[in-house]
Structures are given as structure tokens and as C-alpha cells.
Design a protein around this motif. Structure first.
Motif, PDB file in Angstrom:
ATOM      1  N   ARG A  15      -6.702   9.802   3.809  1.00 11.10           N
ATOM      2  CA  ARG A  15      -7.475   9.446   4.799  1.00 11.10           C
ATOM      3  C   ARG A  15      -9.041   9.322   4.376  1.00 11.10           C
ATOM      4  NH1 ARG A  15      -6.064  11.730  10.470  1.00 11.10           N
ATOM      5  NH2 ARG A  15      -4.490  12.334   9.018  1.00 11.10           N
ATOM      6  N   ARG A  16      -9.550  10.489   3.656  1.00 17.11           N
ATOM      7  CA  ARG A  16     -10.852  10.394   3.234  1.00 17.11           C
ATOM      8  C   ARG A  16     -11.200   9.195   2.506  1.00 17.11           C
ATOM      9  NH1 ARG A  16      -9.528  15.863   2.471  1.00 17.11           N
ATOM     10  NH2 ARG A  16      -9.082  15.529   0.255  1.00 17.11           N
ATOM     11  N   GLU A  17     -10.194   8.962   1.607  1.00 16.61           N
ATOM     12  CA  GLU A  17     -10.526   7.739   0.726  1.00 16.61           C
ATOM     13  C   GLU A  17     -10.400   6.481   1.733  1.00 16.61           C
ATOM     14  OE1 GLU A  17      -8.418   5.284  -3.132  1.00 16.61           O
ATOM     15  OE2 GLU A  17      -7.418   7.224  -2.273  1.00 16.61           O
ATOM     16  N   MET A  18      -9.637   6.171   2.600  1.00 23.12           N
ATOM     17  CA  MET A  18      -9.628   5.090   3.498  1.00 23.12           C
ATOM     18  C   MET A  18     -11.021   5.020   4.221  1.00 23.12           C
ATOM     19  SD  MET A  18      -7.196   4.285   6.445  1.00 23.12           S
ATOM     20  CE  MET A  18      -7.841   5.272   7.657  1.00 23.12           C
ATOM     21  N   VAL A  31      -9.027  -1.373   2.062  1.00 17.92           N
ATOM     22  CA  VAL A  31      -8.927  -0.593   3.528  1.00 17.92           C
ATOM     23  C   VAL A  31      -7.555  -0.637   4.054  1.00 17.92           C
ATOM     24  CG1 VAL A  31      -9.958  -0.303   5.745  1.00 17.92           C
ATOM     25  CG2 VAL A  31     -11.526  -0.579   3.715  1.00 17.92           C
ATOM     26  N   LEU A  32      -7.073  -1.876   4.138  1.00 18.37           N
ATOM     27  CA  LEU A  32      -5.875  -2.024   4.813  1.00 18.37           C
ATOM     28  C   LEU A  32      -4.819  -1.607   3.795  1.00 18.37           C
ATOM     29  CD1 LEU A  32      -4.003  -3.520   6.530  1.00 18.37           C
ATOM     30  CD2 LEU A  32      -3.969  -5.643   5.142  1.00 18.37           C
ATOM     31  N   HIS A  33      -4.886  -1.774   2.605  1.00 19.93           N
ATOM     32  CA  HIS A  33      -3.878  -1.153   1.925  1.00 19.93           C
ATOM     33  C   HIS A  33      -3.772   0.569   1.988  1.00 19.93           C
ATOM     34  CE1 HIS A  33      -1.723   0.474  -1.807  1.00 19.93           C
ATOM     35  NE2 HIS A  33      -2.646   1.014  -2.235  1.00 19.93           N
ATOM     36  N   LEU A  34      -4.739   1.184   2.211  1.00 22.15           N
ATOM     37  CA  LEU A  34      -4.960   2.471   2.248  1.00 22.15           C
ATOM     38  C   LEU A  34      -4.371   2.968   3.647  1.00 22.15           C
ATOM     39  CD1 LEU A  34      -8.598   3.273   0.665  1.00 22.15           C
ATOM     40  CD2 LEU A  34      -6.172   4.053  -0.059  1.00 22.15           C
ATOM     41  N   SER A  35      -4.522   2.189   4.518  1.00 22.12           N
ATOM     42  CA  SER A  35      -4.259   2.434   5.946  1.00 22.12           C
ATOM     43  C   SER A  35      -2.660   2.295   5.957  1.00 22.12           C
ATOM     44  CB  SER A  35      -4.821   1.325   6.936  1.00 22.12           C
ATOM     45  OG  SER A  35      -4.150   1.592   8.127  1.00 22.12           O
ATOM     46  N   GLN A  36      -1.928   1.250   5.199  1.00 19.33           N
ATOM     47  CA  GLN A  36      -0.857   1.197   5.401  1.00 19.33           C
ATOM     48  C   GLN A  36      -0.079   2.462   4.430  1.00 19.33           C
ATOM     49  OE1 GLN A  36      -0.654  -2.615   3.344  1.00 19.33           O
ATOM     50  NE2 GLN A  36      -0.412  -3.641   5.456  1.00 19.33           N
ATOM     51  N   ASP A  39      -0.082   5.272   6.604  1.00 18.01           N
ATOM     52  CA  ASP A  39       1.031   5.169   7.691  1.00 18.01           C
ATOM     53  C   ASP A  39       2.114   5.738   7.290  1.00 18.01           C
ATOM     54  OD1 ASP A  39      -0.748   4.296   9.821  1.00 18.01           O
ATOM     55  OD2 ASP A  39      -0.048   1.944   9.243  1.00 18.01           O
ATOM     56  N   SER A  40       2.562   5.391   5.887  1.00 19.15           N
ATOM     57  CA  SER A  40       3.766   5.630   5.079  1.00 19.15           C
ATOM     58  C   SER A  40       3.834   7.173   5.052  1.00 19.15           C
ATOM     59  CB  SER A  40       3.873   4.966   3.984  1.00 19.15           C
ATOM     60  OG  SER A  40       4.924   5.377   3.271  1.00 19.15           O
ATOM     61  N   LEU A  41       2.714   7.767   4.692  1.00 20.22           N
ATOM     62  CA  LEU A  41       2.604   8.976   4.297  1.00 20.22           C
ATOM     63  C   LEU A  41       2.677   9.806   5.699  1.00 20.22           C
ATOM     64  CD1 LEU A  41      -0.292   9.455   1.850  1.00 20.22           C
ATOM     65  CD2 LEU A  41       2.179  10.071   1.502  1.00 20.22           C
ATOM     66  N   LEU A  42       2.161   9.462   6.612  1.00 23.48           N
ATOM     67  CA  LEU A  42       2.345  10.035   8.133  1.00 23.48           C
ATOM     68  C   LEU A  42       3.755  10.246   8.408  1.00 23.48           C
ATOM     69  CD1 LEU A  42      -0.907   8.860   9.807  1.00 23.48           C
ATOM     70  CD2 LEU A  42      -0.305  11.407   9.076  1.00 23.48           C
ATOM     71  N   ASN A  43       4.390   8.910   8.017  1.00 24.43           N
ATOM     72  CA  ASN A  43       6.166   8.755   8.530  1.00 24.43           C
ATOM     73  C   ASN A  43       6.713  10.014   7.798  1.00 24.43           C
ATOM     74  OD1 ASN A  43       5.717   6.931  10.526  1.00 24.43           O
ATOM     75  ND2 ASN A  43       5.812   5.025   9.013  1.00 24.43           N
TER      76      ASN A  43
END
Length: 61
Positions: A15-18, A31-36, A39-43
């Protein structure tokens, strides 16, 4: 350290890196890569928390 703890650390680091990447350049594909990734980590974290909760319930039966 539990799996949940590790995932929490990974989520916060990603999150900090994003946010930092977004501040540098909001249109950077990274940014999109980090967002995805986030999302995966949150899942994963959600599933790990559910599993942890199920084990706690089983122990109390």
C-alpha cells in the motif's frame, strides 16, 4: 509470526509503495500492477482471517 501477521505486513508495504508510485506518476502502469498485487494480498488476508476464525470456533466447541 503467523500467516496473518505476514500478510498484514505485505499489505501495508505494498500500500505504501503504491501510494508513493502514484504520487510520482499517477499514470505509471506500475501503479496498476501494485493495485492488483494489493487486491490479491487483501484477498489472501481475508481468506487467512476466515480460516483463523474457523479454527478458533472449532476449538471452542
Amino acid at each position: 509470526m503467523t500467516k496473518v501477521d505476514k500478510l498484514n505486513q505485505q499489505v501495508e508495504a505494498t500500500r505504501r509503495e503504491m501510494y508513493a508510485a502514484y504520487e510520482r506518476n499517477p499514470k505509471d502502469p506500475y501503479v496498476l500492477h501494485l493495485s492488483q498485487t494489493l487486491d490479491s494480498l487483501l484477498n489472501e488476508l481475508t481468506h487467512a482471517l476466515q480460516e483463523h476464525s474457523r479454527r478458533d470456533v472449532s476449538r471452542n466447541l
